[in-house]
Design a protein around this motif. Structure first.
Motif, mmCIF file in Angstrom:
data_model
loop_
_atom_site.group_PDB
_atom_site.id
_atom_site.type_symbol
_atom_site.label_atom_id
_atom_site.label_comp_id
_atom_site.label_asym_id
_atom_site.label_seq_id
_atom_site.Cartn_x
_atom_site.Cartn_y
_atom_site.Cartn_z
ATOM 1 N N ARG A 149 0.847 -1.194 0.000
ATOM 2 C CA ARG A 149 0.000 0.000 0.000
ATOM 3 C C ARG A 149 0.880 1.240 0.000
ATOM 4 N NH1 ARG A 149 0.189 -3.407 3.383
ATOM 5 N NH2 ARG A 149 -1.844 -4.267 2.840
ATOM 6 N N ASN A 150 0.302 2.363 -0.362
ATOM 7 C CA ASN A 150 1.045 3.623 -0.396
ATOM 8 C C ASN A 150 1.127 4.298 0.970
ATOM 9 O OD1 ASN A 150 1.484 3.454 -3.192
ATOM 10 N ND2 ASN A 150 -0.511 4.382 -3.617
ATOM 11 N N THR A 151 0.235 3.923 1.868
ATOM 12 C CA THR A 151 0.131 4.592 3.165
ATOM 13 C C THR A 151 0.929 3.859 4.227
ATOM 14 O OG1 THR A 151 -2.098 5.302 2.585
ATOM 15 C CG2 THR A 151 -1.455 5.475 4.902
ATOM 16 N N PRO A 152 1.835 4.537 4.920
ATOM 17 C CA PRO A 152 2.592 3.884 6.003
ATOM 18 C C PRO A 152 1.670 3.456 7.138
ATOM 19 C CG PRO A 152 3.644 5.947 5.338
ATOM 20 C CD PRO A 152 2.300 5.916 4.674
ATOM 21 N N VAL A 188 10.737 -0.755 15.293
ATOM 22 C CA VAL A 188 10.728 -2.005 14.545
ATOM 23 C C VAL A 188 9.992 -1.815 13.228
ATOM 24 C CG1 VAL A 188 10.944 -3.484 16.567
ATOM 25 C CG2 VAL A 188 8.667 -2.866 15.760
ATOM 26 N N GLY A 189 10.403 -2.631 12.262
ATOM 27 C CA GLY A 189 9.774 -2.514 10.964
ATOM 28 C C GLY A 189 10.224 -3.609 10.023
ATOM 29 N N ASN A 236 5.154 -0.809 2.477
ATOM 30 C CA ASN A 236 4.313 -0.713 3.679
ATOM 31 C C ASN A 236 3.569 -2.008 3.967
ATOM 32 O OD1 ASN A 236 4.761 2.210 4.281
ATOM 33 N ND2 ASN A 236 3.853 2.439 2.253
ATOM 34 N N PRO A 237 4.296 -3.110 4.124
ATOM 35 C CA PRO A 237 3.623 -4.384 4.362
ATOM 36 C C PRO A 237 3.040 -4.448 5.771
ATOM 37 C CG PRO A 237 5.958 -4.658 4.698
ATOM 38 C CD PRO A 237 5.761 -3.249 4.181
ATOM 39 N N TYR A 252 7.814 1.136 8.768
ATOM 40 C CA TYR A 252 7.451 0.929 10.160
ATOM 41 C C TYR A 252 6.461 -0.215 10.305
ATOM 42 C CZ TYR A 252 9.701 5.288 11.500
ATOM 43 O OH TYR A 252 10.633 6.270 11.740
ATOM 44 N N ALA A 253 6.657 -1.026 11.342
ATOM 45 C CA ALA A 253 5.668 -2.021 11.725
ATOM 46 C C ALA A 253 4.528 -1.344 12.477
ATOM 47 C CB ALA A 253 6.313 -3.091 12.599
#
Length: 204
Positions: free
Chosen positions: A12-15, A65-66, A74-75, A175-176
């Motif tokens: 996705r484009n959104t964090p 974490v990420g 942005n998984p 970012y997670a």
């Protein structure tokens, strides 16, 4: 190079929305960083225990974490755990090099996990748990490569296996989810999978 699985989720484009404030020290978890800070991104298995290891280190300004090293933008945690995103679970470590040098952080990295296991750490299996160092400067890259050579010599003397850790420049850190940030501060009895080899790293 980042992994690009054939069937990687689109992402996705959104964090991921996060509070942006470190639960333990109150520092901002997103840039810009204070002047003089350096950043390195480290993967050593499940990121919960790994993040705590580094936030406890004097000279570390902030951690987060990420996911990094793969293809999906942005998984989610669930997507990353499929192994199809190509990402590893990682910790962003922002540190003051006048207080803690990169060699000390690299020694902590090597000694806290088993870097010879390929796509796993103990019972945590999959490419998301692989050992990985993502650098942000040429000096970090050189230091990381030297440390890998030094630790391989130490492991070989101890009769251990061959290091499988990837070392490459960071492209993008994602970012997670907020639930994973400083997880072991929120859940002190939570799972920590860190298990070293028992072999010291002769640097730092």
């Amino acid at each position: 190079m980042p992994l690009h699985p054939v069937h990687a989720p689109e992402g996705r484009n959104t964090p991921m929305p996060i509070s942006g404030i470190h639960r333990v020290n109150g520092h901002a978890m997103q840039p810009p960083w204070p002047d003089g800070m350096e950043e390195i991104v480290l993967g050593l298995g499940c990121f919960w225990g790994a993040e705590r290891l580094f936030w406890q280190q004097p000279g570390v300004h902030v951690t987060a974490v990420g996911y990094a090293g793969g293809a999906t933008p942005n998984p989610t945690y669930r997507e990353t755990c499929t192994g199809l995103t190509g990402h590893a679970e990682v910790v962003r470590v922002v540190f003051d090099p006048t207080v803690v040098d990169r060699e000390t952080l690299l020694r902590l990295f090597w000694e806290a996990h088993d870097p010879t296991q390929g796509d796993r750490q103990g019972n945590d299996i999959g490419p998301q748990y692989r050992s990985l160092i993502l650098t942000t400067t040429p000096a970090q890259q050189a230091a990381a490569e030297r440390s890998r050579e030094a630790y391989q010599r130490a492991l070989s003397r101890a009769g251990k296996g061959t290091i499988t850790t990837g070392i490459e420049p960071l492209t993008t850190f994602y970012y997670a989810e907020e639930a994973h940030q400083q997880y072991l501060a929120k859940h002190p009895g939570g799972y920590c999978g860190l298990r070293g080899t028992g072999v010291g790293c002769p640097i730092g």
